[in-house]
Write an enzyme that holds these catalytic residues in place. Structure first.
Site, PDB file in Angstrom:
ATOM      1  N   ARG A 129       1.226  -1.360  -0.629  1.00 38.56           N
ATOM      2  CA  ARG A 129      -0.078  -0.216   0.319  1.00 38.56           C
ATOM      3  C   ARG A 129       1.250   1.039  -0.070  1.00 38.56           C
ATOM      4  O   ARG A 129       1.437   1.263   1.268  1.00 38.56           O
ATOM      5  CB  ARG A 129      -0.702  -0.416   1.435  1.00 38.56           C
ATOM      6  CG  ARG A 129      -2.396   1.117   1.099  1.00 38.56           C
ATOM      7  CD  ARG A 129      -2.897   1.149   2.668  1.00 38.56           C
ATOM      8  NE  ARG A 129      -3.972   1.869   2.968  1.00 38.56           N
ATOM      9  CZ  ARG A 129      -3.633   3.035   3.588  1.00 38.56           C
ATOM     10  NH1 ARG A 129      -3.209   2.918   4.505  1.00 38.56           N
ATOM     11  NH2 ARG A 129      -4.652   3.915   3.952  1.00 38.56           N
ATOM     12  N   ASN A 152      -7.303   8.022   2.738  1.00 35.40           N
ATOM     13  CA  ASN A 152      -6.873   7.590   4.478  1.00 35.40           C
ATOM     14  C   ASN A 152      -7.508   8.101   5.754  1.00 35.40           C
ATOM     15  O   ASN A 152      -7.503   9.169   5.670  1.00 35.40           O
ATOM     16  CB  ASN A 152      -5.422   8.134   4.353  1.00 35.40           C
ATOM     17  CG  ASN A 152      -4.868   7.016   4.941  1.00 35.40           C
ATOM     18  OD1 ASN A 152      -4.635   6.026   5.602  1.00 35.40           O
ATOM     19  ND2 ASN A 152      -4.567   8.182   6.540  1.00 35.40           N
ATOM     20  N   GLU A 153      -8.160   7.280   5.755  1.00 37.26           N
ATOM     21  CA  GLU A 153      -8.418   7.910   7.311  1.00 37.26           C
ATOM     22  C   GLU A 153      -9.287   9.158   7.430  1.00 37.26           C
ATOM     23  O   GLU A 153      -9.317   9.826   7.601  1.00 37.26           O
ATOM     24  CB  GLU A 153      -7.727   8.296   8.483  1.00 37.26           C
ATOM     25  CG  GLU A 153      -7.041   6.901   8.793  1.00 37.26           C
ATOM     26  CD  GLU A 153      -5.715   6.667  10.297  1.00 37.26           C
ATOM     27  OE1 GLU A 153      -5.263   7.652  10.408  1.00 37.26           O
ATOM     28  OE2 GLU A 153      -5.053   5.644  10.298  1.00 37.26           O
ATOM     29  N   HIS A 209      -8.516   0.237   9.854  1.00 36.71           N
ATOM     30  CA  HIS A 209      -7.305   0.387  10.362  1.00 36.71           C
ATOM     31  C   HIS A 209      -6.602   0.062  12.083  1.00 36.71           C
ATOM     32  O   HIS A 209      -7.610   0.948  13.004  1.00 36.71           O
ATOM     33  CB  HIS A 209      -6.715   2.323  10.406  1.00 36.71           C
ATOM     34  CG  HIS A 209      -6.125   2.035   9.257  1.00 36.71           C
ATOM     35  ND1 HIS A 209      -5.893   3.405   8.546  1.00 36.71           N
ATOM     36  CD2 HIS A 209      -6.672   1.019   7.867  1.00 36.71           C
ATOM     37  CE1 HIS A 209      -5.717   3.078   7.743  1.00 36.71           C
ATOM     38  NE2 HIS A 209      -6.332   2.395   7.053  1.00 36.71           N
ATOM     39  N   TYR A 226      -5.254  -0.502  15.564  1.00 40.08           N
ATOM     40  CA  TYR A 226      -4.291   0.498  16.867  1.00 40.08           C
ATOM     41  C   TYR A 226      -4.737  -0.290  18.003  1.00 40.08           C
ATOM     42  O   TYR A 226      -5.102  -0.745  18.174  1.00 40.08           O
ATOM     43  CB  TYR A 226      -4.113   1.358  15.830  1.00 40.08           C
ATOM     44  CG  TYR A 226      -3.321   1.580  14.507  1.00 40.08           C
ATOM     45  CD1 TYR A 226      -2.197   1.293  14.619  1.00 40.08           C
ATOM     46  CD2 TYR A 226      -3.758   2.625  13.505  1.00 40.08           C
ATOM     47  CE1 TYR A 226      -1.388   1.177  13.697  1.00 40.08           C
ATOM     48  CE2 TYR A 226      -3.168   2.896  12.478  1.00 40.08           C
ATOM     49  CZ  TYR A 226      -1.960   1.960  12.435  1.00 40.08           C
ATOM     50  OH  TYR A 226      -1.358   1.546  11.159  1.00 40.08           O
ATOM     51  N   GLU A 284      -4.123  -1.253   7.853  1.00 42.35           N
ATOM     52  CA  GLU A 284      -3.207  -0.791   8.561  1.00 42.35           C
ATOM     53  C   GLU A 284      -3.236  -1.311   9.820  1.00 42.35           C
ATOM     54  O   GLU A 284      -4.271  -1.848  10.123  1.00 42.35           O
ATOM     55  CB  GLU A 284      -2.878   0.793   8.855  1.00 42.35           C
ATOM     56  CG  GLU A 284      -2.748   1.268   8.121  1.00 42.35           C
ATOM     57  CD  GLU A 284      -2.422   3.198   7.603  1.00 42.35           C
ATOM     58  OE1 GLU A 284      -2.171   3.392   9.685  1.00 42.35           O
ATOM     59  OE2 GLU A 284      -2.375   4.168   7.399  1.00 42.35           O
ATOM     60  N   TRP A 309       1.539  -1.199   8.938  1.00 43.86           N
ATOM     61  CA  TRP A 309       2.298  -0.231   9.232  1.00 43.86           C
ATOM     62  C   TRP A 309       3.834  -0.219  10.151  1.00 43.86           C
ATOM     63  O   TRP A 309       3.345  -0.290  10.786  1.00 43.86           O
ATOM     64  CB  TRP A 309       1.518   1.029   9.687  1.00 43.86           C
ATOM     65  CG  TRP A 309       1.785   2.447   9.412  1.00 43.86           C
ATOM     66  CD1 TRP A 309       2.987   2.398  10.358  1.00 43.86           C
ATOM     67  CD2 TRP A 309       1.665   3.343   8.243  1.00 43.86           C
ATOM     68  NE1 TRP A 309       2.716   4.025  10.252  1.00 43.86           N
ATOM     69  CE2 TRP A 309       2.070   4.440   8.588  1.00 43.86           C
ATOM     70  CE3 TRP A 309       0.481   3.216   7.119  1.00 43.86           C
ATOM     71  CZ2 TRP A 309       2.113   5.275   7.701  1.00 43.86           C
ATOM     72  CZ3 TRP A 309       0.807   4.568   6.342  1.00 43.86           C
ATOM     73  CH2 TRP A 309       0.795   5.461   6.560  1.00 43.86           C
TER      74      TRP A 309
END
Length: 447
Positions: free
Chosen positions: A83, A160-161, A227, A229, A256, A285
């Protein structure tokens, strides 16, 4: 910010109802068989084979000179995809069309599926300077010529985001509009859409509305990206979130994730195990170059593949890691697919200048010993010239950079043979012949 996952039966019913309007997997596959496409909730390649992303993120926008070696390195470590961070020019230096085309060529040369993403949308509504999804689509439209014909090798991650923790309530409508604009413009690529809330969807906005977005795509060729996290710090949260998509036949990717983060400690073991169990793609990531206190997210120290970090060793070599689980895309299995290959070449550029406007006649001579089939000529105008129209080639300009590509009747240059094309344009100041030319990435001599 972290939130606990909760049951949303009503939302699931809404997703199921929206999917009733979608075409059958066979219809969707037929419609998009020229490239990647979604069938029965799975990402399929152009051969109709199931494809599971197993790769990394690379921050090309900030480290453009690192890209060729980075792609070689991640391929050598077993990745089947990458990516790539692009910039629209609103927050970071714009990634121009010629650069994007070069990235795609490098991905193909390394037999990597390329996920291209526009990064300037990060945290829109909360982060100063972030731009909207609509602005990201404006950027993608300028890249259409560079991406045309690459549907077998490239997925487009629209933004992105695209929202922080403010304004995310418009994610569904804004994403539907963005997808519609891409389709109206003629993009047939698989589109990837990120979740709001800095990609982590703790409000479940994407989870509960993904079915509506998918059904609104006339190509039924949208993949969703979460994503993971700090919000995803337990196996229960990871499994529940991913299961909500797969059980409804909605394609989901972990776009990610890391092994640590300032907002909590993500459970990367659970993420990788769940992804393998469900056949869900993941992209760690990121390769190298992280700063601002998140250097621990580097997979390689100083872009050196021989110095993987603990996180890098975990992602590539650990249980359910890339080496163990990645399978190369079927479109590459028949042999190398470099795209148009470089060739020995000589360029004749004849300029007819009338002060404020000009014509240029260009001849490409293949000075090599093999036929060139499919070509791309890159050069830069030496001053303030603007391209108007071309003949016997398709041409586009970004800044001073110009890229010309073949038409069907000029695509073949036999060994020792030539093809010619021309264009006209306007100019201010001194006009001159461009200093250098490259054909499919190889530097040409000039006559």
């Amino acid at each position: 910010m972290r939130r606990t996952l909760a049951t949303a039966a009503g939302a699931l019913l809404a997703i199921a109802a929206s999917l009733l309007t979608a075409p059958s997997p066979a219809q969707a596959e037929t419609r998009a068989a020229s490239g990647f496409h979604v069938g029965a909730g799975r990402l399929l390649d152009a051969n109709g084979e199931d494809f599971v992303l197993r790769g990394v993120n690379h921050a090309h926008a900030w480290y453009p000179t690192r890209t060729p070696q980075a792609l070689k390195d991640v391929k050598a470590l077993g990745a089947n995809s990458v990516r790539v961070v692009l910039a629209t020019g609103d927050r970071w230096t714009r990634t121009e069309a010629a650069d994007v085309a070069a990235i795609v060529t490098e991905c193909r040369r390394n037999r990597l599926v390329c996920v291209l993403e526009a990064h300037d949308t990060t945290g829109y509504g909360e982060q100063a300077g972030a731009v909207s999804l609509a602005r990201a689509v404006d950027y993608w439209l300028t890249l259409k010529d560079a991406l045309r014909g690459q549907e077998k090798y490239v997925l487009l991650n629209l933004g992105n985001e695209p929202y922080g923790n403010s304004g995310y309530q418009t994610w569904t409508a804004d994403t539907q509009k963005a997808v519609a604009r891409m389709r109206d413009a003629g993009f047939d690529h698989t589109l990837m859409v990120d979740a709001p809330n800095w990609g982590q969807d703790w409000t479940f906005t994407m989870r509960d509305n993904a079915g509506k977005v998918f059904a609104a795509d006339p190509a039924r060729n949208t993949v969703f990206s979460i994503h993971m996290y700090g919000v995803f710090d337990t196996a229960a949260e990871v499994n529940d979130y991913l299961n909500r998509f797969t059980s409804q036949g909605l394609p989901i990717v972990v776009g990610e994730f890391g092994n640590a983060h300032s907002d909590g400690d993500p459970d990367e073991d659970a993420i990788m195990a769940a992804a393998q169990r469900l056949g869900v793609g993941y992209l760690g990531w990121s390769w190298s170059g992280n700063g601002g206190g998140v250097e621990y997210l580097d997979l390689a120290t100083g872009f050196d593949a021989s110095r993987l970090t603990d996180w890098g060793r975990r992602l590539f070599d650990g249980s359910h890691g890339i080496r163990q689980t990645a399978r190369e895309a079927g479109v590459f299995t028949s042999g190398p697919d470099d795209g148009p290959t470089g060739a020995a070449c000589a360029i004749t550029y004849r300029l007819s200048d009338w002060g404020t406007w000009f014509n240029a006649d260009v001849t490409i001579r293949n000075t090599g010993t093999t036929t060139v089939k499919g070509w791309r000529l890159d050069f830069a105008f030496p001053g303030e010239q603007r391209l108007n129209q071309a003949w016997n080639a398709r041409a586009a300009q970004q800044g001073r950079q110009v890229r010309a590509t073949d038409e069907s009747w000029t695509e073949t240059i036999p060994a020792g043979g030539t093809v010619s094309f021309g264009f006209n344009g306007s100019s201010t100041g001194t006009n001159a012949v461009p200093a250098s030319f490259t054909l499919n990435g190889a530097v040409c001599t000039t006559n």
